[in-house]
Enzyme design. Sequence first.
Site, mmCIF file in Angstrom:
data_model
loop_
_atom_site.group_PDB
_atom_site.id
_atom_site.type_symbol
_atom_site.label_atom_id
_atom_site.label_comp_id
_atom_site.label_asym_id
_atom_site.label_seq_id
_atom_site.Cartn_x
_atom_site.Cartn_y
_atom_site.Cartn_z
ATOM 1 N N ASP A 246 14.778 22.173 -22.385
ATOM 2 C CA ASP A 246 13.135 22.145 -23.355
ATOM 3 C C ASP A 246 13.961 24.204 -22.710
ATOM 4 O OD1 ASP A 246 10.958 22.966 -23.527
ATOM 5 O OD2 ASP A 246 10.919 23.819 -21.205
ATOM 6 N N ALA A 247 12.772 24.674 -23.340
ATOM 7 C CA ALA A 247 13.500 25.448 -23.835
ATOM 8 C C ALA A 247 12.943 27.147 -22.526
ATOM 9 C CB ALA A 247 13.556 26.945 -25.180
ATOM 10 N N TYR A 248 11.628 27.240 -23.335
ATOM 11 C CA TYR A 248 10.117 27.761 -22.648
ATOM 12 C C TYR A 248 9.696 27.982 -21.123
ATOM 13 C CZ TYR A 248 10.471 29.848 -27.463
ATOM 14 O OH TYR A 248 11.354 30.925 -28.515
ATOM 15 N N SER B 155 13.069 21.848 -28.170
ATOM 16 C CA SER B 155 11.957 22.681 -28.228
ATOM 17 C C SER B 155 11.035 23.199 -28.596
ATOM 18 C CB SER B 155 12.298 24.153 -27.490
ATOM 19 O OG SER B 155 11.544 24.937 -27.994
ATOM 20 N N ASN B 156 9.452 23.036 -28.745
ATOM 21 C CA ASN B 156 8.603 23.342 -29.356
ATOM 22 C C ASN B 156 8.545 24.434 -30.509
ATOM 23 O OD1 ASN B 156 6.546 20.843 -28.622
ATOM 24 N ND2 ASN B 156 5.761 22.218 -26.961
ATOM 25 N N ARG C 78 -0.152 30.900 -21.719
ATOM 26 C CA ARG C 78 0.897 30.013 -21.316
ATOM 27 C C ARG C 78 0.332 29.059 -21.647
ATOM 28 N NH1 ARG C 78 5.419 27.311 -22.764
ATOM 29 N NH2 ARG C 78 5.976 25.278 -20.979
#
Length: 225
Positions: free
Chosen positions: A11-13, A118-119, A42
């Site tokens: 996942d990125a964030y 990622s989203n 967030r």
Amino acid sequence: MRGYIRAAVFDAYGTLFDVHSAAAQHAEELGPDRERISQLWRQKQLEYTWLRSLMQRYSNFWNVTEEALDYALAAAGREDPSLRSKLLDVYRRLETYPEVKGTLQALRDGGLHTAILSNGSPSMLDDAVRSAGLDGLLDEVLSVDDIGLFKPDPNVYLLAEEALDLPRERIAFMTSNAWDAAGAAAYGFRVVWINRFEQPPENLPAGPEVELSSLSELPAVLTRP
């Protein structure tokens, strides 16, 4: 981890990129509102992805990020176009956690494929990856924008399985988000939860196989027999 892992998907964030570093870079201007705005930004960013999924009203993650920031600024009484623009600009170039580069390099040296799932929209991810100097450390950067669905929809995790051409049980998925860990585990990935902030586990139908406090411990977990 028991079994033969062939790929490490991240996942990125919140996992590779510190989502609160945007507010940190403008700490002086935000003043005492900094933590509240960052946390609410967030929170609403994630909530809007889930709600849009339920309503079947997809919009790319950059739009969602803007909408979430607008809510956070309004809630704090800080509806300032200049501040909004500065925060969004930094969000495209978020800082990585200190151990990210070393971990990715160690995994590649150990023979694993590396990827992001990622989203984030493609342009967001491209800016973040290039700004952080991760371009040469990733084999794939995959965005949900290709299918117009957000995590934890199973079709999102399928993107990684198809792109890497590997069975799901050969893919390790790393995320700092417990809900994402549950979604990936339910799909069939081997999941490592990077629990940076000592959060309690979620009460969901599936969960991570391994829990770590940072990514620095990951190479030993994924590359051991």
